[in-house]
Design an enzyme around this catalytic site. Structure first.
Site: not given
Ligand code: IPE
Ligand code: IPE
Ligand code: MG
Length: 259
Positions: A147, A35, A52
């Site tokens: 893995l 995240d 990303h």
């Molecule tokens: C969780 O992250 C999903 C992934 C890492 C793929 P999100 O950024 O979507 O989660 P919330 O919305 O903060 O809970």
């Molecule tokens: C995690 O990073 C990647 C996915 C959920 C695909 P985020 O896109 O949720 O990044 P933040 O949390 O908005 O910073």
């Molecule tokens: Mg996120």
């Protein structure tokens, strides 16, 4: 008088950390909620997609390190949740294309490293191009036994449990299964994770301390480790620190452990 830098760094270096964690039992299965990509990009005044892209590079490095250096058997990465479809269309499209890009650029390396790739989640609902590439990666790597890399794509823990319930109900209705014989193992067998051991350690980056619908059944006794680091900045050193912290914990599984 100017202060001199310390002769020995207080932070152990990666090689020292690696040697330390290798002395004790390693987790058999690590799961990661990757995240913070969007915030990482925003901090740099860039589009979320930039985060990303960098996040994918970090994921590739962590996969290689876990498989090649740590020789841990199972790694599960949360790449795209069921709820992530709620994001702006352009971001969703970018993430889908990134999955294609991942397979096209990294599959050869994964195969060379004896990685077996599996997907946890509803592959049939993915756009055709993504589905084709992901399925190609799964099929071409299925005989590998280094893995076991699980990518959670279009995955949600609650949706997984609904799917399991439907499958069990169907098998009961067809006479293939008796309700009296349903136990924890039966349920576990119907999950995407099937024969995988439950994660020992779940890491979440970016300072968020929640599960966000990830592996709800499988994390019943998993140890959690949270860090403020945004995913693109997550390093091998930090992974080693998470593992070292895990190794200091006492897992009791409800029982009493003598001091
Ligand atoms: C969780 O992250 C999903 C992934 C890492 C793929 P999100 O950024 O979507 O989660 P919330 O919305 O903060 O809970
Ligand atoms: C995690 O990073 C990647 C996915 C959920 C695909 P985020 O896109 O949720 O990044 P933040 O949390 O908005 O910073
Ligand atoms: Mg996120």
């Amino acid at each position: 008088m100017a202060t001199r830098p310390p002769l020995v760094s207080a932070e152990p270096r990666r090689s020292e950390l690696l040697a330390i964690v290798k002395q004790r039992p390693l987790p058999e299965h690590i799961a990661i909620i990757m995240d913070g990509n969007g915030r990482w990009a925003a901090c740099r005044g860039r589009e979320r997609t930039f985060g990303h892209r960098q996040g994918l590079e970090t994921a590739s490095q962590i996969v290689e390190f876990v498989g090649q250096e740590l020789k841990i058997k199972h790694l599960t990465l949360f790449a795209f949740s069921k709820e992530n479809w709620r994001r702006p269309r352009a971001e969703v499209d970018f993430l889908m294309n990134l999955l294609i890009d991942f397979v096209q650029r990294k599959l050869d390396e994964l195969l060379r490293n004896n990685v077996r790739l599996r997907v946890l989640g509803e592959v049939s609902e993915l756009p055709a191009g993504v589905r084709a590439e992901v399925e190609r990666a799964v099929v071409t790597s299925e005989d590998n036994d280094g893995l076991y890399l699980n990518l959670a794509i279009n995955y949600g823990g609650r949706q997984e449990l609904v799917r399991v319930t439907q499958a069990i109900a169907r098998d009961c209705a067809a006479g293939r299964l008796s309700p009296d014989h349903i136990c924890e193992n039966t349920l576990a067998h119907y999950l995407y994770t099937q024969d995988l051991p439950d994660p020992d350690l779940l890491i979440r980056t970016s300072g968020e301390e929640r599960v966000s619908n990830f592996l709800l059944w499988q994390i019943a006794y998993t140890e959690f480790w949270f860090t403020e680091t945004l995913w693109p900045d997550f390093s091998k050193e930090e992974l080693l620190r998470a593992i070292a912290d895990f190794q200091r914990r006492q897992r009791k599984f409800g029982t009493v452990v003598e001091p």
